[in-house]
Design a protein around this motif. Structure first.
Motif: not given
Length: 327
Positions: A2, A11, A91, A132, A135
């Motif tokens: 994150s 997102q 990220r 992530d 992602y």
């Protein structure tokens, strides 16, 4: 992973390519005296993976780059400049637990030397839980390098986990070993890098790296070893050509001739960016490699890690032989 760099939605962006690793602040003397005798320095940055990210973005495609940087002026500078090149940095993590890595470069009497100050850097503390998966799963390609794996055991396992995530989600794994013997021993590197090579859909080593990894000077033996790999191998640094090893076939793609070679740093990263851009534009494998060769050729004609990577408009002008007119 994150973000803690801004309040952007995390997102919205769907990357074509995802990559991650260490980007470092780069200090270079603003003259030819060398570090020891210079009082003025240029403040820049560089990193293999962010170089590729900037290249893919300039060539017209969506890419995300992430990593861990120190919550310090260097870290903030790097994030801002990469974001400014159109790369998604949502990220990225800025952390107070360790500083941003630093490298110094000098060119004295035509010889370039690099000095790293990256032990214990923020990037070396990357861990699998920083990834992530959602992602990575959005991308078509995951680009990883051996440099990240050389930083620490936790960074090494982070790359391995990212590869597993990519494979779970149908994302093609692209691996540039980027062998750096200042970071680890050849024996240690060999085992780790060849392990990932077996997992890669596209393995993109240099010929000199393969001679070290496979412990042979024999071109035929090297090609034979590559033919045993399940993926496609793209071998950079051949005799005026790049080699494609796919199954039992070997194809050579000639280089473009550079009018002048100013700085070879970043040429391999430029090649990777061009190769990905070619694949994303629907080119054949051979034409994608040809585009990679062209970008590498253009990069070596300008000083800097990533500054010489062209835009797609500049590539089209080159291919169409459009002359620049200064007015």
């Amino acid at each position: 992973m994150s973000t803690s760099t801004n309040n952007e939605p995390t997102q919205m962006f769907q990357p074509d390519v995802v990559t991650f690793g260490e980007s470092m602040a780069l200090m270079m003397p603003d003259n030819s005296k060398g570090i020891e005798y210079s009082s003025g320095f240029q403040s820049l940055f560089g990193g293999a993976e962010s170089n590729v990210a900037i290249g893919v973005s300039r060539l017209g495609h969506r890419i995300g780059w992430f990593g861990r940087l120190g919550k310090d002026p260097f870290g903030r500078m790097i994030v801002k400049k990469i974001r400014g090149e159109g790369v998604d940095v949502s990220r990225v993590q800025l952390t107070a637990e360790a500083p941003t890595g630093l490298m110094l470069r000098e060119t004295v009497s035509g010889k370039s030397s690099v000095y790293y100050y990256r032990k214990g850097s923020a990037a070396s503390f990357m861990r699998p839980e920083h990834l992530d998966e959602s992602y990575i799963a959005q991308a078509k390609y995951l680009h990883v390098t051996g440099i990240t794996m050389a930083l620490s055991e936790s960074a090494r396992e982070t790359v391995r986990e990212a590869v597993r995530m990519a494979k779970r989600n149908g994302v093609k794994v692209c691996f540039d070993p980027n062998l750096r013997l200042k970071l680890w021993s050849l024996d240690e590197a060999r085992e780790v890098l060849l392990e990932v090579a077996k997992e890669a859909d596209y393995f993109m080593p240099g010929l000199d790296e393969l001679k070290l990894l496979y412990q042979t000077e024999s071109f035929e033996e090297i090609i034979g070893r590559l033919k045993e790999l399940p993926g496609v191998s793209i071998v950079k640094g051949g005799d005026n050509e790049t080699y494609i090893v796919e199954g039992d076939s070997l194809t050579a793609v000639p280089y473009f001739k550079a009018e002048q070679v100013v700085d070879t740093v970043g040429a391999g990263d430029g090649f990777c960016a061009g190769f990905y851009a070619g694949l994303l534009k629907g080119y054949s494998l051979q034409e994608a490699v040809r585009l990679g060769n062209l970008i590498g050729c253009m990069v070596v004609q300008m000083e800097g890690d990533w500054e010489g990577i062209p835009t797609w408009e500049q590539v089209e002008a080159f291919l169409n032989n459009v002359q620049h007119v200064e007015r």
